[in-house]
Motif scaffolding. Structure first.
Motif, PDB file in Angstrom:
ATOM      1  N   LEU A 201       0.764  -1.091   0.011  1.00 22.15           N
ATOM      2  CA  LEU A 201      -0.001  -0.039   0.058  1.00 22.15           C
ATOM      3  C   LEU A 201       0.816   1.389   0.084  1.00 22.15           C
ATOM      4  O   LEU A 201       1.850   1.147   0.829  1.00 22.15           O
ATOM      5  N   LYS A 202       0.313   2.152  -0.704  1.00 20.40           N
ATOM      6  CA  LYS A 202       1.357   3.600  -0.674  1.00 20.40           C
ATOM      7  C   LYS A 202       0.703   4.645   0.192  1.00 20.40           C
ATOM      8  O   LYS A 202      -0.276   4.440   0.926  1.00 20.40           O
ATOM      9  N   SER A 203       1.531   5.433   0.555  1.00 20.20           N
ATOM     10  CA  SER A 203       1.280   6.478   1.441  1.00 20.20           C
ATOM     11  C   SER A 203       0.062   7.462   0.964  1.00 20.20           C
ATOM     12  O   SER A 203      -0.072   7.719  -0.065  1.00 20.20           O
ATOM     13  N   ALA A 253      -6.340   0.602  -4.825  1.00 17.47           N
ATOM     14  CA  ALA A 253      -5.269   0.997  -3.939  1.00 17.47           C
ATOM     15  C   ALA A 253      -4.851  -0.405  -3.081  1.00 17.47           C
ATOM     16  O   ALA A 253      -3.686  -0.385  -2.582  1.00 17.47           O
ATOM     17  N   GLY A 254      -5.690  -1.404  -3.226  1.00 17.54           N
ATOM     18  CA  GLY A 254      -5.289  -2.732  -2.576  1.00 17.54           C
ATOM     19  C   GLY A 254      -6.158  -2.841  -1.221  1.00 17.54           C
ATOM     20  O   GLY A 254      -5.895  -4.111  -0.439  1.00 17.54           O
ATOM     21  N   GLY A 255      -7.352  -2.177  -0.979  1.00 20.02           N
ATOM     22  CA  GLY A 255      -8.172  -2.213   0.238  1.00 20.02           C
ATOM     23  C   GLY A 255      -8.987  -3.440  -0.093  1.00 20.02           C
ATOM     24  O   GLY A 255      -9.934  -3.457  -1.122  1.00 20.02           O
ATOM     25  N   GLU A 256      -9.130  -4.354   0.876  1.00 22.00           N
ATOM     26  CA  GLU A 256     -10.119  -5.493   0.843  1.00 22.00           C
ATOM     27  C   GLU A 256     -11.017  -5.377   2.059  1.00 22.00           C
ATOM     28  O   GLU A 256     -12.074  -5.698   1.798  1.00 22.00           O
ATOM     29  N   SER A 257     -10.576  -4.820   2.942  1.00 21.61           N
ATOM     30  CA  SER A 257     -11.445  -4.405   4.149  1.00 21.61           C
ATOM     31  C   SER A 257     -10.855  -3.072   4.874  1.00 21.61           C
ATOM     32  O   SER A 257      -9.721  -2.701   4.636  1.00 21.61           O
ATOM     33  N   ILE A 258     -11.908  -2.540   5.399  1.00 18.98           N
ATOM     34  CA  ILE A 258     -11.481  -1.376   6.275  1.00 18.98           C
ATOM     35  C   ILE A 258     -12.656  -0.887   7.326  1.00 18.98           C
ATOM     36  O   ILE A 258     -13.700  -1.410   7.113  1.00 18.98           O
ATOM     37  N   ARG A 266     -17.108  18.268  19.435  1.00 25.01           N
ATOM     38  CA  ARG A 266     -18.428  19.294  19.738  1.00 25.01           C
ATOM     39  C   ARG A 266     -19.037  19.318  18.410  1.00 25.01           C
ATOM     40  O   ARG A 266     -19.654  20.316  17.913  1.00 25.01           O
ATOM     41  N   ASN A 267     -19.382  17.904  18.031  1.00 23.95           N
ATOM     42  CA  ASN A 267     -20.123  17.751  16.959  1.00 23.95           C
ATOM     43  C   ASN A 267     -19.627  18.336  15.513  1.00 23.95           C
ATOM     44  O   ASN A 267     -20.368  17.982  14.610  1.00 23.95           O
ATOM     45  N   GLN A 268     -18.380  18.782  15.420  1.00 27.90           N
ATOM     46  CA  GLN A 268     -17.925  19.243  14.494  1.00 27.90           C
ATOM     47  C   GLN A 268     -17.104  18.252  13.773  1.00 27.90           C
ATOM     48  O   GLN A 268     -15.869  17.719  14.377  1.00 27.90           O
ATOM     49  N   LEU A 269     -17.173  17.784  12.488  1.00 27.28           N
ATOM     50  CA  LEU A 269     -16.120  16.757  11.834  1.00 27.28           C
ATOM     51  C   LEU A 269     -14.694  17.464  11.706  1.00 27.28           C
ATOM     52  O   LEU A 269     -14.600  18.601  10.890  1.00 27.28           O
ATOM     53  N   LEU A 270     -13.826  16.771  12.113  1.00 26.77           N
ATOM     54  CA  LEU A 270     -12.316  17.166  12.090  1.00 26.77           C
ATOM     55  C   LEU A 270     -11.691  16.372  10.913  1.00 26.77           C
ATOM     56  O   LEU A 270     -10.719  16.857  10.299  1.00 26.77           O
ATOM     57  N   GLY A 271     -12.200  15.140  10.717  1.00 25.94           N
ATOM     58  CA  GLY A 271     -11.566  14.319   9.769  1.00 25.94           C
ATOM     59  C   GLY A 271     -11.752  12.759  10.114  1.00 25.94           C
ATOM     60  O   GLY A 271     -12.792  12.558  10.643  1.00 25.94           O
ATOM     61  N   TYR A 272     -10.973  11.865   9.772  1.00 24.62           N
ATOM     62  CA  TYR A 272     -11.370  10.486   9.768  1.00 24.62           C
ATOM     63  C   TYR A 272     -10.279   9.539  10.446  1.00 24.62           C
ATOM     64  O   TYR A 272      -8.732  10.185   9.966  1.00 24.62           O
ATOM     65  N   MET A 273     -10.445   8.529  10.651  1.00 23.02           N
ATOM     66  CA  MET A 273      -9.433   7.539  11.101  1.00 23.02           C
ATOM     67  C   MET A 273      -9.937   6.345  10.492  1.00 23.02           C
ATOM     68  O   MET A 273     -10.849   5.813  10.578  1.00 23.02           O
ATOM     69  N   TRP A 274      -8.672   5.487   9.875  1.00 24.84           N
ATOM     70  CA  TRP A 274      -9.321   4.296   9.460  1.00 24.84           C
ATOM     71  C   TRP A 274      -8.115   3.241   9.360  1.00 24.84           C
ATOM     72  O   TRP A 274      -6.913   3.564   9.866  1.00 24.84           O
ATOM     73  N   ALA A 275      -8.328   1.913   9.300  1.00 21.88           N
ATOM     74  CA  ALA A 275      -7.572   0.901   9.269  1.00 21.88           C
ATOM     75  C   ALA A 275      -7.821   0.046   8.100  1.00 21.88           C
ATOM     76  O   ALA A 275      -9.073  -0.465   7.876  1.00 21.88           O
ATOM     77  N   ILE A 276      -7.108  -0.054   7.159  1.00 25.69           N
ATOM     78  CA  ILE A 276      -7.327  -0.955   5.844  1.00 25.69           C
ATOM     79  C   ILE A 276      -6.746  -2.461   5.991  1.00 25.69           C
ATOM     80  O   ILE A 276      -5.564  -2.392   6.564  1.00 25.69           O
ATOM     81  N   ASN A 277      -7.382  -3.169   5.491  1.00 23.13           N
ATOM     82  CA  ASN A 277      -7.024  -4.749   5.813  1.00 23.13           C
ATOM     83  C   ASN A 277      -6.782  -5.486   6.954  1.00 23.13           C
ATOM     84  O   ASN A 277      -5.586  -5.661   7.412  1.00 23.13           O
TER      85      ASN A 277
END
Length: 467
Positions: A201-203, A253-258, A266-277
């Motif tokens: 996987l790439k950066s 990109a090679g993602g099979e599960s996530i 404070r109910n404001q969306l700042l971003g996301y966190m994820w884990a792939i495969n």
């Protein structure tokens, strides 16, 4: 089996869920078979803010008759009904401003390919800390370690990278990342990421150009749940249906599960966190741990970004985005009075021609556009950290370790860059000092040089003088 008799014996909101078991660890329809009065009232007479898609309960109908399809709900029902596991979850779905305290219990026996579980829920209008902390010792240890690291750090970004690495290890994932989103310029930034050994996987840095549109689409893909967990091809098919563009990008990109969690403060969306495969066999443990971890991460990230934005507000010119005069003065003071900087320094003054005329004839919005375009032209030649808006129509550029010849080339590059924008024209002056402690002398000389260039401009265009 008399399911109605079973649910009627329960005091809490309770229903019986059927899950159609298919071959290969797959499942078909998930239905609400029967519900007690408390559960039916939650549909037909809901509390404010908990309304469902319909206010009529019909026994033995698919659960999607009542709420948008939720892969997390389906997974828990499958594990309880088919795999006969006892499960608990305490979540705050985005679709409703409440917290659900939920239990899933297996019901015996199966009827052919139909398996059953009991679903009980309690609604909290405020988060209950006791329910949130009701996790195993192993999970609590992981969450506590994250909290200690974030609260005790002097370098938030470096610590976030450690936290991301810990989360990747916990998920046994191929890649883990925290991505922040800036709604003002529709940009994304990688705050931290970690990879498993030998991954192909790439950066994420290689995908950031134009990625905001994809990240923005995730809210609809999560579809009102508190996260998205894609364990297998069946779940991935739901992603393809809801978000074909992201599905194509993810699988290419090679993602099979996530596992994907929004980060909010404070109910404001700042971003996301994820884990792939990730390790799909531990999906329940991962979900429960990350629900609390992302709750803490969102709070700490919100504080960090607030301080970061306050710093930007104090150091940036809000119209053009380049550094402001106060930041320039601090830089000049530290350069001339201290020993932090060595080597030569070059200064260029760029005075925007014709701003007053544009303001007078076309109005201030047109003048603001001209200033923004002027800043863009300078950014084509210099790094943003070198450009300052010194006054109304004046910009200054301070460059370290540069020769006089290099600065003259930069001046010509500015003139060329200005032609890329309508009505952008600069009076330019530059100066170079061998010792950066003499930066104030370079400023004075560059200013004088700029005024000579301004005279030449007015001699060529006398009708624009004093305008």
């Amino acid at each position: 089996m008399d399911f109605q008799k079973i649910v009627d014996s329960m005091g809490a909101m309770t229903c019986i869920v059927s899950v159609e078991k298919l071959e290969g660890d797959r499942y078909g329809k998930v239905k609400i078979v029967a519900g007690n009065k408390a559960y039916i009232d939650s549909i037909e007479n809901p509390a404010p803010g908990t309304e469902m898609l319909t206010d009529k309960f019909v026994p033995n109908t698919e659960y999607t008759n009542y709420l948008t399809r939720d892969l997390n709900f389906e997974d828990y029902c499958y594990r309880a009904a088919v795999q006969k596991k006892c499960l608990h979850s305490y979540v705050h779905p985005d679709r409703m401003n409440v917290w659900f305290n939920m239990s899933f219990l297996p019901v015996f026996p199966d009827e052919g390919n139909l398996c059953y579980c009991m679903y009980m829920m309690e609604i909290n209008f405020e988060p209950n800390s006791e329910h949130m902390s009701n996790i195993s010792g192993e999970m609590a240890s992981a969450v506590l370690e994250t909290t200690i690291k974030l609260r005790g750090t002097d370098d938030f970004r470096a610590t976030i990278k450690d936290v991301v690495a810990d989360i990747r290890d916990m998920c046994d994932a191929e890649h883990c990342c925290i991505l922040t989103m800036n709604e003002y310029d529709r940009s994304c930034e990688v705050l931290g990421e970690a990879f498993s050994d030998g991954t192909g996987l790439k950066s994420m840095d290689e995908y950031l150009d134009g990625f905001y549109d994809i990240a923005e689409s995730w809210e609809d893909t999560i579809a009102g749940s508190n996260c998205l967990i894609v364990k297998n091809e069946q779940d991935m098919e739901v992603v393809r249906e809801r978000n074909p563009v992201w599905h194509a990008s993810l699988t290419a990109a090679g993602g099979e599960s996530i596992v994907l969690f929004p980060l909010k403060s404070r109910n404001q969306l700042l971003g996301y966190m994820w884990a792939i495969n990730f390790d799909a066999e531990n999906a329940v443990k991962i979900k429960e741990t990350l629900e609390l971890t992302t709750f803490i991460l969102g709070s700490e990230l919100g504080n960090y970004l607030l301080l970061d934005r306050l710093k930007i507000l104090s150091s940036r010119d809000l119209l053009t985005g380049v550094l402001n005069r106060n930041e320039m003065n601090n830089y000049v003071d530290s350069m001339s009075d201290g020993d932090e900087y060595t080597g030569s320094v070059g200064v260029c003054f760029a005075d925007l021609n014709g701003l007053k005329k544009v303001n007078d004839e076309e109005g201030h919005p047109a003048g603001d556009t001209l200033l923004k375009d002027a800043a863009k032209a300078l950014c084509e030649v210099f790094d943003e950290s070198e450009i300052f808006r010194a006054g109304g129509d004046e910009f200054s550029i301070i460059v370290r370790d540069v020769t006089a010849e290099e600065m003259q080339k930069k001046v010509e590059q500015i003139r060329e860059a200005a032609t890329h924008y309508d009505k952008v024209s600069f009076a330019l002056g530059c100066s170079v000092e061998a010792d950066c402690k003499n930066v104030r002398q370079a400023l004075r000389n560059a200013d004088l040089d700029m005024y000579e260039d301004k005279k030449r401009y007015y001699n060529e265009f006398p009708d624009r003088k004093h305008r």
